[in-house]
Enzyme design. Structure first.
Site: not given
Ligand SMILES: Cc1cc2nc3c(=O)[nH]c(=O)nc-3n(C[C@H](O)[C@H](O)[C@H](O)COP(=O)(O)OP(=O)(O)OC[C@H]3O[C@@H](n4cnc5c(N)ncnc54)[C@H](O)[C@@H]3O)c2cc1C
Ligand code: FES
Lengths: 253, 649
Positions: B53, B295, B341, B436, B452
């Site tokens: 991600g 949003s 929120r 996250e 983000l």
């Molecule tokens: C609908 C929605 C809207 C949002 N809008 C906003 C916004 O406008 N602004 C903002 O700042 N934030 C927003 N957020 C929050 C934000 O999108 C997330 O907190 C953030 O993108 C998380 O990123 P990440 O890279 O930590 O995890 P993720 O994007 O969840 O990525 C996780 C990754 O880990 C991999 N993974 C997980 N477990 C395993 C495993 N066991 N083995 C192999 N791979 C695994 C998955 O395949 C993925 O590639 C929003 C969230 C949602 C739900």
């Protein structure tokens, strides 16, 4: 509502596949298409038959993970809509629905409705990026970008990589996908230094996997993000220009 | 549960390694003080990144650029599809392009305050400091952020912030940022510095002599279970909102990676800090599989109301103005519909709980654009929110230009996660958590457009600068061989667990248990929590867990793609995590941010924080499944932003 589903079942990449018929009864018109499949799967599991495998994740039309042929249409009957956003109210009680995976030799079936779309990643790896190491960037407002260019780039960049375009194409061409990925970058000032090398690398990688475009336009009609085939014309232009040797001398090919 | 005595000394397990000095200088000083790996030596190191991600892709790409050997893993079919792709609203940065008084200090201040004084000041300051570089970097990558007619970047105000510091790409900011990181990652894959494993799920962390040495992974297509070793392991695996079953998260989001790490010794911080987002589309029936976010920006122009008379069943447009209750405007005249929120969600929930909800299932409140359309015209509203209105209409078959939207609070984000120090290392040396998946920067409540920012700060800028401190100790050592007993045993344990799921042969599907768990959690560990409810939830979770292990039905085999089997492992882990969330919520006898204990509220129903006893991070240590986890505390001190009660009246 009560529906009859004809679903493609295939145990694995090398297994033989075929249609199986299932009755889906008592489906709520409020349910999404994938929620309808969830319910069918619950019943299959209860009955001791393995659930239907299908790809999905965001269920809001943005990740591009979902996508099946529904009565011969990629993502089903509603325009500009991914499978996960399609709702059962678009169908009628008593309908028969044929559900199949994308069909293309470049994207073989993995299981049931799931296909392998990894050639898309190969096209991007070939040149679908701007070379910039972390930390080397100038201030973001250093380069002004005409709003129109930013907007067009965004139109191209909204491709979700679902591969409906390939599934819709009689030649299994991936030109709409490749063009969208390429023009997102080629339309922006940041993308200019590598514009022509990018065009060549991406087009040639695309051709190694996929069929040739003969301008049917089915891809545009199937695209859940309504991406325009104008981008294909832009891609062709960049690719042709890249063949001229003066571009190479200017460091642009 | 035994009452643990409150102390203000940190548990020895929790050395946060926060640098000294004035807060403005700490990050620079730290970067100078940590050990580095010189450029020629980087290729001697192997780093595993789990998750692609925003946090994982940015980290893996940057490591590759620096010259490390990286192996990246994702259960998705491509690195272009993580849950990050769904983020709509935008990303914050302290650029102050609009010249409206923003600064690094203000972003820092707002984030500490918004987190209700439960985050580390030093981390938050660093986040605000690197925020500007994220915008520079992603713009250079070609992320098509919105622009003004003069060609410069546009900003908007988001989530009630008093400055316009949010950068956005239509309603698809997460998608565009993720594509930027995916492009950078793809470049490294082509260059051979990153070996990418898609459709590969990490099922365990391997620890030898107390440090992380690798992972066990199942190939989701062939079912093959294999191990991979490295000098360091980074988890970038996202949040755990799907413990509630219905949430705004993508369907596959799960806690397995962090939970397996937790079981191997990584302490889990503030598990009860979860965020419930006020503007989601209400569930329409019992088969609903997920909730869709609308949003937060909609609250800039929409007005929230319910009929004054809860039994008023007339269509919204037939209810005259003086028979409507614009309850946020009434209760919070200063902020009105733009309260944070947690406050907006609780207000809606109170009304719905008291039977005042609207819609066929009476599970929503109205978000009405009629007066905005009258004031600004339909065109302006369409320009601002067109894609959201369309999405809403697709799902509900109602046209929000004509009738008010219905919205409902839904689980959205988890502030809790693996405890990490200032270097983003967990309590297991060599094991890192970013994005996250860690707990670090948002305290008890996350501000809009800050996730983000944090994910990309961690991946592009923080971890690449700090990981050398650990790696430099292991120069010229080979990673532990995957033939080593620790790996062989870990693979055997994973295989055994898989066989167990298949062998139960019960009657109920995985989804059944997940839904049941979700009901317990949303009712007792959701927006409002009470001692009684949490204690009940813990015993219900234990019972459900026992039922899961005796009545689960997973058909098929482990030797091919089997989605029920994948989900079984994830739900099994949720069934353990859920209990810890309740335990943490029980222990935290205060209300703060997203954590609202009904026992701790003011006369007018607002959260009552207890800084004297709870100004700390709670980090839990796994013992075994039958023993309550052990609590460790990291005290929080506030030198720059003195704790105050949040007030939005
Ligand atoms: C609908 C929605 C809207 C949002 N809008 C906003 C916004 O406008 N602004 C903002 O700042 N934030 C927003 N957020 C929050 C934000 O999108 C997330 O907190 C953030 O993108 C998380 O990123 P990440 O890279 O930590 O995890 P993720 O994007 O969840 O990525 C996780 C990754 O880990 C991999 N993974 C997980 N477990 C395993 C495993 N066991 N083995 C192999 N791979 C695994 C998955 O395949 C993925 O590639 C929003 C969230 C949602 C739900
Ligand atoms: S599931 Fe993500 S686009 Fe359909």
């Amino acid at each position: 509502m009560d529906l009859t589903l004809k679903v493609w079942r295939q145990a694995g990449p090398d297994a033989e596949g075929g249609f199986k018929t299932y009755e889906a009864n008592g489906v709520s018109p409020e349910a999404s298409f994938l929620e309808m499949l969830d319910q069918v799967n619950e019943k299959l599991n209860e009955a001791g038959e393995e659930p239907i495998a299908f790809d999905h994740d965001c269920r809001e039309g943005i990740c591009g993970m979902c996508g099946v042929m529904i009565n011969g249409h990629p993502h089903g009957p509603q325009d500009g809509t991914a499978t996960c956003q399609l709702h059962m109210r678009k169908f009628s009680d008593g309908d028969s629905i044929v559900i199949e995976p994308w069909r293309s030799t470049a994207m073989p079936v993995v299981r049931d409705l799931i296909v392998d779309r990894s050639p898309f990643d190969r096209i991007v790896e070939a040149g679908g990026f701007i070379t910039i190491n972390t930390g080397a960037a100038p201030d973001a407002n250093m380069t002004r970008i005409p709003k129109e260019a930013a907007d067009s780039a965004m139109d191209a960049a909204s491709c979700i990589g679902c591969a409906a375009c390939v599934a819709a194409c009689p030649n299994s061409a991936a030109n709409l996908f490749t063009a969208a990925k390429m023009q997102h970058l080629n339309l922006l000032p940041q993308g200019q230094p590598e514009r022509y090398t990018r065009a060549v690398a991406m087009v040639e990688t695309m051709e190694a996997y996929f069929g040739s475009c003969t301008n049917h336009g089915e891809c545009e009609a199937a695209c859940p993000k309504n991406i325009s085939i104008d981008f294909i014309a832009m891609m062709n232009r960049d690719y042709v220009k890249a063949q001229f040797k003066n571009f190479a001398r200017a460091g642009q090919a | 549960m035994e009452e643990a005595a409150v102390t203000d000394t940190a548990s020895p397990k929790l050395d946060a390694r926060i640098p000294d000095g004035p807060i403005q200088d700490r990050w620079d000083n730290h970067k100078f003080d940590v050990n580095l790996v010189n450029p020629a030596n980087k290729r001697k190191y192997e780093i595993i990144v789990v998750g692609t991600g925003l946090a994982g892709a940015s980290a893996a790409a940057t490591f590759g650029e620096l010259g490390y050997n990286v192996k990246a893993f994702t259960y998705h079919d491509s690195a272009r599809r993580a849950h990050s792709i769904a983020a709509q609203g935008g990303i914050n940065a302290a650029k102050n392009y609009p010249n409206d008084g923003d600064s690094i200090y203000r972003l820092f201040y707002d984030t500490v305050k918004g987190g209700d004084f439960r985050a580390r000041e030093s981390n938050v300051y660093r986040l605000a400091q690197v925020s500007n570089a994220i915008i520079d970097q992603t713009t250079a990558q070609g992320v098509p952020f919105a622009r003004e007619y003069g060609g410069l970047l546009d900003n908007r105000s988001f989530g009630g912030a008093q400055v316009s510091r949010t950068f956005y790409a239509r309603g698809q900011t997460g998608q565009q940022l993720l594509l930027g990181a995916y492009h950078a990652l793809s470049r490294q894959v082509a260059a051979g510095t990153v070996e990418l494993h898609t459709r590969s799920e990490m099922l365990d962390v391997v620890v030898k002599d107390g440090r992380a040495v690798g992972i066990v992974v199942r190939d989701l297509v062939t079912g093959e279970v294999a191990s991979h070793s490295a000098h360091a392991v980074v988890l970038a695996t996202g949040g755990y909102s799907n413990v509630f079953f219905l949430s705004t998260n993508a369907m596959a989001c799960n806690a397995t990676a962090v939970w397996r790490a937790h079981r191997k010794g990584a302490l889990f911080a503030n598990p009860c800090f979860t965020q419930i987002h006020p503007t989601c589309i209400p569930a329409s029936d019992e088969f609903q599989s997920k909730l869709t976010l609308m949003s937060e920006s909609l609250r800039n122009d929409g007005r929230i109301w319910v009929p004054l008379d809860p039994d008023d069943r007339r269509p919204a447009n037939d209810i005259p103005e003086d028979e409507r209750d614009y309850y946020l405007e009434r209760q919070y005249p200063a902020f009105g519909n733009l309260v944070p929120r947690d406050v907006a969600s609780r207000a809606a929930m109170r009304i719905i709980d008291q039977g005042g909800g609207v819609g066929p299932l009476r599970n929503g409140v109205y978000l009405d654009f009629a007066s905005a359309i009258e004031r600004l015209g339909k065109n302006t509203i369409e320009e601002r929110y067109g894609n959201l209105f369309e999405m809403y209409e697709r799902i509900t078959d109602e046209d929000p230009y004509e009738v008010p939207m219905r919205i409902y609070p839904a689980p959205h984000y988890t502030m809790g996660g693996l405890w990490v120090d200032y270097n983003l290392m967990t309590t297991v040396p060599g094991l890192y958590a970013v994005g996250e998946a860690n707990f670090s920067d948002h305290g008890a409540n996350r501000l809009g457009a800050s996730a983000l920012m944090q994910g990309l700060a961690d991946g592009y800028f923080v971890l690449p600068a700090t990981i050398g401190d650990y790696l430099s100790d292991w120069l010229n050592t080979e990673p532990v061989s995957t033939e080593d007993d620790v790996f062989v045993d870990a693979v055997a344990a994973v295989n055994e667990r898989t066989e167990q799921f298949l062998a139960i042969g019960g009657t109920r599907s995985v989804d059944h248990f997940h839904r049941e768990l979700g009901k317990i959690m949303i009712e007792n560990c959701g927006l409002a929590r009470s001692r009684e409810g949490l204690e009940k939830a813990i015993s219900e979770i234990k019972a459900l867990r026992a039922e899961f292990w005796s009545d689960l039905r997973v058909l098929g085999t482990a030797e091919n793609l089997n989605q029920s089997l994948e989900r079984a492992g994830r739900v099994a882990d949720f069934l353990e995590l859920a209990e810890l969330m309740c335990l943490d919520a029980l222990d935290r006898e205060e209300s703060c941010g997203g954590h609202f204990r009904v026992e701790h509220q003011t006369e007018d129903g607002e959260a009552r924080r207890d800084d004297e006893n709870f100004s700390h991070v709670s980090a839990w240590e796994w013992i075994d499944v039958d023993t309550p986890q052990e609590l460790h505390r990291e005290p929080l001190t506030f030198e720059y932003v003195p704790p105050s009660q949040r007030s939005y009246k």
